[in-house]
Motif scaffolding. Structure first.
Motif, short mmCIF file in Angstrom:
data_model
loop_
_atom_site.label_atom_id
_atom_site.label_comp_id
_atom_site.label_asym_id
_atom_site.label_seq_id
_atom_site.Cartn_x
_atom_site.Cartn_y
_atom_site.Cartn_z
N ARG A 226 4.78 6.74 3.02
CA ARG A 226 4.68 6.49 1.58
C ARG A 226 3.31 5.86 1.32
O ARG A 226 3.14 4.64 1.43
CB ARG A 226 5.81 5.58 1.10
CG ARG A 226 7.17 6.21 1.37
CD ARG A 226 8.30 5.49 0.68
NE ARG A 226 9.55 6.17 0.98
CZ ARG A 226 10.00 7.23 0.34
NH1 ARG A 226 9.30 7.73 -0.65
NH2 ARG A 226 11.13 7.79 0.68
N PRO A 227 2.33 6.69 0.98
CA PRO A 227 0.97 6.15 0.77
C PRO A 227 0.91 5.11 -0.33
O PRO A 227 0.05 4.23 -0.29
CB PRO A 227 0.16 7.40 0.40
CG PRO A 227 0.96 8.56 0.92
CD PRO A 227 2.38 8.14 0.81
N TYR A 228 1.82 5.20 -1.31
CA TYR A 228 1.79 4.27 -2.44
C TYR A 228 3.15 3.60 -2.57
O TYR A 228 4.20 4.24 -2.42
CB TYR A 228 1.45 5.01 -3.74
CG TYR A 228 0.26 5.90 -3.61
CD1 TYR A 228 -1.02 5.37 -3.45
CD2 TYR A 228 0.40 7.29 -3.61
CE1 TYR A 228 -2.12 6.19 -3.30
CE2 TYR A 228 -0.69 8.11 -3.47
CZ TYR A 228 -1.95 7.57 -3.32
OH TYR A 228 -3.04 8.37 -3.17
N LEU A 229 3.14 2.31 -2.84
CA LEU A 229 4.35 1.53 -3.04
C LEU A 229 4.35 0.99 -4.45
O LEU A 229 3.31 0.55 -4.95
CB LEU A 229 4.41 0.37 -2.05
CG LEU A 229 4.31 0.72 -0.55
CD1 LEU A 229 4.27 -0.56 0.27
CD2 LEU A 229 5.47 1.60 -0.12
N ASN A 230 5.51 1.04 -5.10
CA ASN A 230 5.57 0.43 -6.43
C ASN A 230 6.01 -1.03 -6.31
O ASN A 230 6.30 -1.54 -5.23
CB ASN A 230 6.48 1.23 -7.37
CG ASN A 230 7.92 1.26 -6.91
OD1 ASN A 230 8.42 0.33 -6.29
ND2 ASN A 230 8.61 2.35 -7.21
N GLU A 231 6.05 -1.70 -7.44
CA GLU A 231 6.32 -3.14 -7.44
C GLU A 231 7.69 -3.47 -6.87
O GLU A 231 7.87 -4.46 -6.17
CB GLU A 231 6.20 -3.68 -8.86
CG GLU A 231 6.21 -5.19 -8.96
CD GLU A 231 5.00 -5.83 -8.31
OE1 GLU A 231 5.16 -6.88 -7.67
OE2 GLU A 231 3.91 -5.27 -8.44
N GLN A 232 8.68 -2.61 -7.17
CA GLN A 232 10.03 -2.87 -6.67
C GLN A 232 10.08 -2.75 -5.15
O GLN A 232 10.74 -3.55 -4.47
CB GLN A 232 11.02 -1.89 -7.31
CG GLN A 232 12.48 -2.14 -6.94
CD GLN A 232 12.95 -3.50 -7.42
OE1 GLN A 232 12.80 -3.83 -8.58
NE2 GLN A 232 13.50 -4.30 -6.52
N MET A 233 9.40 -1.76 -4.61
CA MET A 233 9.37 -1.62 -3.15
C MET A 233 8.73 -2.83 -2.49
O MET A 233 9.22 -3.34 -1.48
CB MET A 233 8.59 -0.35 -2.78
CG MET A 233 9.20 0.95 -3.24
SD MET A 233 8.10 2.34 -2.82
CE MET A 233 8.97 3.68 -3.66
N ILE A 234 7.63 -3.30 -3.07
CA ILE A 234 6.95 -4.46 -2.51
C ILE A 234 7.83 -5.70 -2.58
O ILE A 234 7.89 -6.50 -1.64
CB ILE A 234 5.61 -4.68 -3.24
CG1 ILE A 234 4.64 -3.56 -2.89
CG2 ILE A 234 5.01 -6.04 -2.90
CD1 ILE A 234 3.34 -3.60 -3.65
N THR A 235 8.54 -5.86 -3.68
CA THR A 235 9.47 -7.00 -3.81
C THR A 235 10.56 -6.93 -2.76
O THR A 235 10.93 -7.94 -2.16
CB THR A 235 10.08 -7.01 -5.21
OG1 THR A 235 9.03 -7.11 -6.19
CG2 THR A 235 11.03 -8.19 -5.37
N ASP A 236 11.08 -5.73 -2.51
CA ASP A 236 12.12 -5.57 -1.49
C ASP A 236 11.60 -5.85 -0.09
O ASP A 236 12.34 -6.28 0.79
CB ASP A 236 12.69 -4.15 -1.55
CG ASP A 236 13.51 -3.92 -2.81
OD1 ASP A 236 13.89 -4.91 -3.45
OD2 ASP A 236 13.74 -2.74 -3.15
#
Length: 421
Positions: free
Chosen positions: A21-31
């Motif tokens: 996953r080259p890009y992570l959104n904010e929810q993924m980073i929070t998790d």
């Protein structure tokens, strides 16, 4: 799959699939960082320290900017996927630079990088060369961290850089060389934040250009030319007559330049989020950046006010508060795993801001067949388990393809139904 030992649960455990996953959104980073020991501020300070070290070592070794930026992206990623890593962050930074030199085909030996870093840090000691036995212990640590970096990026060796987009956008929108040079430094500063993981290259380039242009009084980035946004000095908590910013900030009352974000496969909301990530850096760590000391905190506060007002005109709330308001999120928020456990749905890679479409485009271009199988007992990651749990047995599959991932999960589910797993 290795058979379970007697002291393990008899519950069948499927092997782990981790798609790049080259890009992570904010929810993924929070998790990814629910139990981080360090506070966000201390974590940011650590990233700045590593950035400065990477920059100093790269200056001596002659690494280009693409290698430095890739090193910082790898550092942020491994720190997210392995938040409880026991190594010193300086070792993680050197391991990231060593790995990035391979990714970007600017190869240097690990011991060479270590020797330069040691000589920069301990200037009063006798300089070391790469053959010194004092570097052996650190060398072994860096090689171990490299393995974790490769796992964190799912063995995806493709790199994406903002520099070509920044130059092309500058020419396309007739932006002056002075503003482009300022945007170049802002984009480099952005790699001290997680924006380099969340934003695509074109989003990062646009965000840097927008901030740079508004610091110089040009209202770049508006979505509609017929909308008027009051000057940021109006009703601002900062009195423009008492401004002491060294950059002599000029409110963006000059020429307006419209950007059609759909043309660049992104949205105003996604670029706005990247702008906020960068502005947060200048607000909290002004004197640890390239651009901050030249302009002062007041200038960046006014830019934030301007962008927030324009976002409000578009129905977008700042700082990712759109979900609670029932509006389009600034970054896509999707449930599920982030490269492990149960597979994502079609929207998992962020179709809202165009990232999902880009991934499907890459699959159409024939980049979907690369699969790497790692050995037994490497990082766990079934849904609901900690990423650092390495106690699970079984192989871990790393793939670049959403289609291949779906096929693998179908086979695994059938094997579970037959009682084979």
């Amino acid at each position: 799959m290795a058979p379970a030992s007697d002291d393990e649960s008899i519950e069948p455990r499927p092997r782990v699939l981790q798609r790049s996953r080259p890009y992570l959104n904010e929810q993924m980073i929070t998790d990814l960082k629910p139990n981080r020991v360090l506070t966000q501020s201390r974590d940011q300070q650590g990233a700045i320290h590593v950035f400065n070290m990477v920059w100093a070592v790269s200056d001596v070794l002659g690494f280009p900017n693409r290698t430095r930026c890739t090193a910082m992206a790898l550092y942020h990623r491994v720190r997210l996927y392995y938040p409880d890593i026991d190594y010193n962050i300086a070792d993680v930074g050197l391991a990231s630079l060593f790995t990035a030199s391979k990714f970007e085909d600017t190869l240097k030996k690990s011991l060479e990088i270590q020797a330069v870093a040691y000589n920069i840090r301990y200037t009063t000691d006798e300089p070391l060369n790469s053959d010194s036995p004092l570097l052996e212990d650190q060398h072994r640590r860096i090689i171990g961290i490299e393995r974790q970096i490769l796992e964190a990026c799912s063995f995806d060796f493709r790199t994406r850089h903002h520099q070509p987009f920044l130059i092309k956008f500058s020419k396309y929108y007739n932006i002056s060389k002075a503003i482009t040079a300022l945007a170049w430094l802002i984009a480099l500063d952005a790699h001290k934040t997680l924006a380099c993981l969340k934003a695509t290259p074109q989003e990062l380039a646009l965000a840097a250009l927008i901030i740079a242009a508004r610091l110089k009084g040009i209202r770049l980035g508006v979505t509609q030319l017929n909308t008027t946004t009051p000057s940021s000095a109006t009703n601002s908590p900062i009195d423009p007559s008492t401004t002491t910013s060294p950059g002599n900030f000029t409110p963006s009352t000059g020429p307006t330049v419209q950007i059609v974000y759909d043309k660049w496969k992104t949205t105003f909301a996604a670029v706005l989020e990247t702008c906020h990530d960068i502005l947060d850096l200048y607000t909290d760590h002004l004197h640890h950046t390239f651009v901050g000391p030249r302009n002062g905190a007041d200038a960046f506060i006014r830019v934030r006010i301007e962008l927030n007002r324009e976002a409000k005109n578009e129905g977008i709330l700042p700082n990712n508060n759109n979900v609670a308001a029932g509006l389009l999120p600034a970054s896509p928020v999707t449930p599920g795993g982030y490269g492990y456990g149960s597979s994502y749905g079609d929207n998992s890679n962020g179709n809202v801001n165009g990232r999902g479409e880009r991934e499907r485009g890459r699959e159409r271009d024939g980049e979907e067949e690369v699969v790497v199988t790692a050995g037994d007992k490497i990082r766990g990651g079934a849904k609901g388990q900690q990423l650092t749990d390495r106690s699970l047995h079984g192989s871990v599959r790393f793939t670049l393809s959403k289609r291949r991932e779906d096929e693998e999960w179908k086979a695994i589910n059938k094997a579970v139904e037959r009682g084979e797993l």
